[in-house]
Every structure is written in C-alpha cells, then in structure tokens.
Scaffold this active site. Sequence first.
Site, PDB file in Angstrom:
ATOM      1  N   SER A   1       0.824  -1.204   0.000  1.00  0.00           N
ATOM      2  CA  SER A   1       0.000   0.000   0.000  1.00  0.00           C
ATOM      3  C   SER A   1       0.857   1.251   0.000  1.00  0.00           C
ATOM      4  CB  SER A   1      -0.956   0.001   1.196  1.00  0.00           C
ATOM      5  OG  SER A   1      -0.409  -0.624   2.302  1.00  0.00           O
TER       6      SER A   1
ATOM      7  N   HIS B   1      -3.143  -3.137  -6.002  1.00  0.00           N
ATOM      8  CA  HIS B   1      -3.497  -2.620  -4.679  1.00  0.00           C
ATOM      9  C   HIS B   1      -4.989  -2.854  -4.449  1.00  0.00           C
ATOM     10  CE1 HIS B   1      -3.939   1.000  -1.767  1.00  0.00           C
ATOM     11  NE2 HIS B   1      -3.551  -0.079  -1.115  1.00  0.00           N
TER      12      HIS B   1
ATOM     13  N   GLU C   1      -6.262  -0.971  -7.702  1.00  0.00           N
ATOM     14  CA  GLU C   1      -5.346  -0.083  -8.416  1.00  0.00           C
ATOM     15  C   GLU C   1      -4.235  -0.950  -8.995  1.00  0.00           C
ATOM     16  OE1 GLU C   1      -5.123   4.229  -6.365  1.00  0.00           O
ATOM     17  OE2 GLU C   1      -4.524   2.621  -5.028  1.00  0.00           O
TER      18      GLU C   1
ATOM     19  N   ASN D   1      -5.220   6.683  -2.037  1.00  0.00           N
ATOM     20  CA  ASN D   1      -4.759   7.210  -0.750  1.00  0.00           C
ATOM     21  C   ASN D   1      -4.418   8.692  -0.819  1.00  0.00           C
ATOM     22  OD1 ASN D   1      -5.215   5.161   1.033  1.00  0.00           O
ATOM     23  ND2 ASN D   1      -3.290   4.118   0.586  1.00  0.00           N
TER      24      ASN D   1
HETATM   25  N1  LIG Z   1      -4.866  -4.158   5.693  1.00  0.00           N
HETATM   26  C1  LIG Z   1      -5.261  -3.354   4.704  1.00  0.00           C
HETATM   27  O1  LIG Z   1      -6.315  -2.694   4.768  1.00  0.00           O
HETATM   28  C2  LIG Z   1      -4.437  -3.284   3.437  1.00  0.00           C
HETATM   29  C3  LIG Z   1      -4.985  -2.665   2.287  1.00  0.00           C
HETATM   30  C4  LIG Z   1      -4.232  -2.650   1.104  1.00  0.00           C
HETATM   31  C5  LIG Z   1      -2.975  -3.217   1.084  1.00  0.00           C
HETATM   32  N2  LIG Z   1      -2.455  -3.785   2.215  1.00  0.00           N
HETATM   33  C6  LIG Z   1      -1.126  -4.405   2.141  1.00  0.00           C
HETATM   34  O2  LIG Z   1      -1.272  -5.813   2.059  1.00  0.00           O
HETATM   35  C7  LIG Z   1      -0.127  -6.448   2.648  1.00  0.00           C
HETATM   36  C8  LIG Z   1      -0.580  -7.419   3.720  1.00  0.00           C
HETATM   37  O3  LIG Z   1      -1.321  -6.723   4.685  1.00  0.00           O
HETATM   38  P1  LIG Z   1      -2.262  -7.487   5.733  1.00  0.00           P
HETATM   39  O4  LIG Z   1      -3.089  -6.420   6.360  1.00  0.00           O
HETATM   40  O5  LIG Z   1      -2.899  -8.653   5.070  1.00  0.00           O
HETATM   41  O6  LIG Z   1      -1.156  -8.016   6.774  1.00  0.00           O
HETATM   42  P2  LIG Z   1      -1.260  -9.250   7.773  1.00  0.00           P
HETATM   43  O7  LIG Z   1      -0.258  -8.989   8.843  1.00  0.00           O
HETATM   44  O8  LIG Z   1      -2.683  -9.513   8.155  1.00  0.00           O
HETATM   45  O9  LIG Z   1      -0.782 -10.492   6.888  1.00  0.00           O
HETATM   46  C9  LIG Z   1       0.530 -10.673   6.445  1.00  0.00           C
HETATM   47  C10 LIG Z   1       0.763 -12.174   6.329  1.00  0.00           C
HETATM   48  O10 LIG Z   1       1.999 -12.381   5.658  1.00  0.00           O
HETATM   49  C11 LIG Z   1       2.636 -13.487   6.271  1.00  0.00           C
HETATM   50  N3  LIG Z   1       4.064 -13.410   5.989  1.00  0.00           N
HETATM   51  C12 LIG Z   1       4.956 -12.531   6.471  1.00  0.00           C
HETATM   52  N4  LIG Z   1       6.179 -12.786   5.957  1.00  0.00           N
HETATM   53  C13 LIG Z   1       6.047 -13.856   5.145  1.00  0.00           C
HETATM   54  C14 LIG Z   1       6.935 -14.606   4.346  1.00  0.00           C
HETATM   55  N5  LIG Z   1       8.221 -14.285   4.293  1.00  0.00           N
HETATM   56  N6  LIG Z   1       6.438 -15.637   3.640  1.00  0.00           N
HETATM   57  C15 LIG Z   1       5.130 -15.972   3.697  1.00  0.00           C
HETATM   58  N7  LIG Z   1       4.234 -15.294   4.439  1.00  0.00           N
HETATM   59  C16 LIG Z   1       4.692 -14.259   5.161  1.00  0.00           C
HETATM   60  C17 LIG Z   1       2.308 -13.338   7.748  1.00  0.00           C
HETATM   61  O11 LIG Z   1       2.489 -14.561   8.458  1.00  0.00           O
HETATM   62  C18 LIG Z   1       0.856 -12.885   7.687  1.00  0.00           C
HETATM   63  O12 LIG Z   1      -0.041 -13.986   7.704  1.00  0.00           O
HETATM   64  C19 LIG Z   1       0.766  -5.322   3.153  1.00  0.00           C
HETATM   65  O13 LIG Z   1       1.704  -5.007   2.166  1.00  0.00           O
HETATM   66  C20 LIG Z   1      -0.221  -4.167   3.335  1.00  0.00           C
HETATM   67  O14 LIG Z   1       0.394  -2.907   3.276  1.00  0.00           O
HETATM   68  C21 LIG Z   1      -3.162  -3.855   3.387  1.00  0.00           C
END
Ligand SMILES: NC(=O)c1ccc[n+]([C@@H]2O[C@H](COP(=O)([O-])OP(=O)(O)OC[C@H]3O[C@@H](n4cnc5c(N)ncnc54)[C@H](O)[C@@H]3O)[C@@H](O)[C@H]2O)c1
Length: 282
Positions: free
Chosen positions: A116, A139, A151, A189
């Site tokens: 993000s 995204h 996106e 954003n």
């Molecule tokens: N939460 C939101 O609203 C949102 C919106 C858009 C984008 N994002 C992006 O999406 C991505 C994930 O966010 P999230 O909220 O799902 O996070 P989260 O913490 O819920 O999930 C991340 C997952 O990745 C796993 N992980 C970490 N390192 C790893 C690796 N080396 N190999 C395999 N798995 C691994 C973790 O165990 C975890 O289950 C981030 O880049 C975040 O910026 C989040």
Amino acid sequence: MKVGVVGAGLMGAEIALVFALGGMDVVLSDREDAALDRAIVRLEALLDKGVARGAYLPDQRRDGLARIVTTTGLAAFAECDLVTEAVFESLEVKSAVLRSLDAVCRPDCVIASNTSTLPISTLAAALPAERRAGFLGTHYFSPVSRMALVEVVAGFETDPTRTGWIAEVLRGIGKTPIVIKDVAGFAVNRMLHAMIIEAVRLVEEGVATPEDLDTACRLGLGHPIGPFALMDVVTSDLCLQAQEIMHDAYGERFRPPALLKQRVAAGLGGGRSRPGWIRREG
Ligand SMILES: NC(=O)c1ccc[n+]([C@@H]2O[C@H](COP(=O)([O-])OP(=O)(O)OC[C@H]3O[C@@H](n4cnc5c(N)ncnc54)[C@H](O)[C@@H]3O)[C@@H](O)[C@H]2O)c1
C-alpha cells in the site's frame, strides 16, 4: 489458469478467495500452518455470513474454498500464471519474498505486489532486470471480498501488455481495475488523505465534531463511512504513517495534523483494542 498468493493474512486470504470464487485454482502460502488454518477458518466464516457474495462476484459457488490449496513452501508457485505477494509491509520482507519467487516462478509468470505504500519500482529492484517487465502492483482494498476496486500500478519497467493482461484477469473475477502510475500513495490514498487531513484540521479549529463531520460525509457526500469512523477501523497509526510518506513525497499539503499525531502518541489510535475518534471504548 493457476494463481498463487503469498501471505495468508487479512488481505492475502481474501485475495485468494476472490480468485477461487472466480473459478481459478489457487495456491495460498504463509510461513506456518497455523496462519493458513486461521485464514481458512476466517474464509469459511465469511462465506457462511454471505459476506463474499458481493454483486460483483461472477461466481458465487460455495465450493470456491475447495479450489484453494495451502502450503508453507513456494514450490507450487512454479505452475502459476500469476502470483500476488501480500506479506508484511516491509521492504526487506517483501524483497526477500520476491527473490524467492524469482527462483521458482516461470519466466512468463506475472508477479504482483499488494503493497500500500512501497513504490513498485523500488520493489522491482529486488528482481533481476529480465523479470521487471512482468512485475507490477495490484493494490486491493479491505475487505477484498467486498471492495471491487483494484489499483493496478505500473512500475518504471513494467511492460504495458502485462498491466493490460492483469486488468483483464481482474475484470474476469468481478473486480474493477484502474491502471495508474507508480507514485507515492497511488491515487486513492492521495485523495483519501487529502480529505482526512482537512477533516482533522476542522476538528482542531473547533469547527465541528468528528461525529458531525462523519454525518456530513455520509449524508452530504454519499460516502458509506465518514473519515473518523474509517480512521477508527484502519487505525490512526496507519493513517499517520501513510501521511508521513506522502508528506515526504509531496511536501506541505500532506503534513500530518498535530492532533492526529497527539492522539496516536496517546494510544487513541482505534483498531480492535484501543479507543478512537468515534468509538470511545477500546
Ligand atoms: N490491511 C489493509 O487494509 C491493506 C490494504 C491494502 C494493502 N495492504 C497491504 O497488504 C499487505 C498485507 O497486509 P495485511 O493487512 O494482510 O497483513 P497481515 O499482517 O494480516 O498479513 C501478512 C501475512 O503475511 C505473512 N508473511 C509474512 N512474511 C512472510 C513470508 N516471508 N512468507 C510468507 N508469508 C509471510 C504473515 O504470516 C501474515 O499472515 C501489506 O503489504 C499491506 O500494506 C493492506
């Protein structure tokens, strides 16, 4: 078509679900089985509640989950046409995952990042030059099973035919993609935080309460949720972080308001366990 998702957290699990509901075979991986088990339990609950039956989903078959195979390795990604990483928002973690994917994925596999805030062109540097044409940003918005927008972010070296291809794939699973350039905050954003910053300033100036400003956005602008209730959900901490990145990129117009900083420092950032702007209870 076979699709892979790395990271079975909040975003990755639902990204896997929307591809599976769209009729594709999906491999979902995480570091440990416990994370994968939690993801599947959550997806089952989503389907039970009917949350994932948005009008935009072309295929509502309950057997969507059966198309998701979980694994703690990356070997199964060798057969994928598209792999999306949704691991922690860290340049180091994402770069390591991208290097591992480069080692297993076919040369024609499109690799997408759900970052993000990290620039796609910076993440691309973790990949060898010949891979970068097939690397881009997708995204998604939370909750992925409900929010149709994606996106599609083209990095400096992304091949436009790959952005066109992924936009077509996304339309095929009921998403609505927009293709944009790789700039800090992407498009959504930037618009969102310009509004949030102004909303917090209105509170700082004593013009209106957070409750009334949320009402104004819902009833005057037709937004489904006001900026303060939204900050309580995504957390003020994450909003502050996004604004700091955009302040760095664009200067004064994205300077985080003092009140937002103070509330984050005071532990009033919202989320599951802390009080926020509207929700006073932690
Ligand atoms: N939460 C939101 O609203 C949102 C919106 C858009 C984008 N994002 C992006 O999406 C991505 C994930 O966010 P999230 O909220 O799902 O996070 P989260 O913490 O819920 O999930 C991340 C997952 O990745 C796993 N992980 C970490 N390192 C790893 C690796 N080396 N190999 C395999 N798995 C691994 C973790 O165990 C975890 O289950 C981030 O880049 C975040 O910026 C989040």
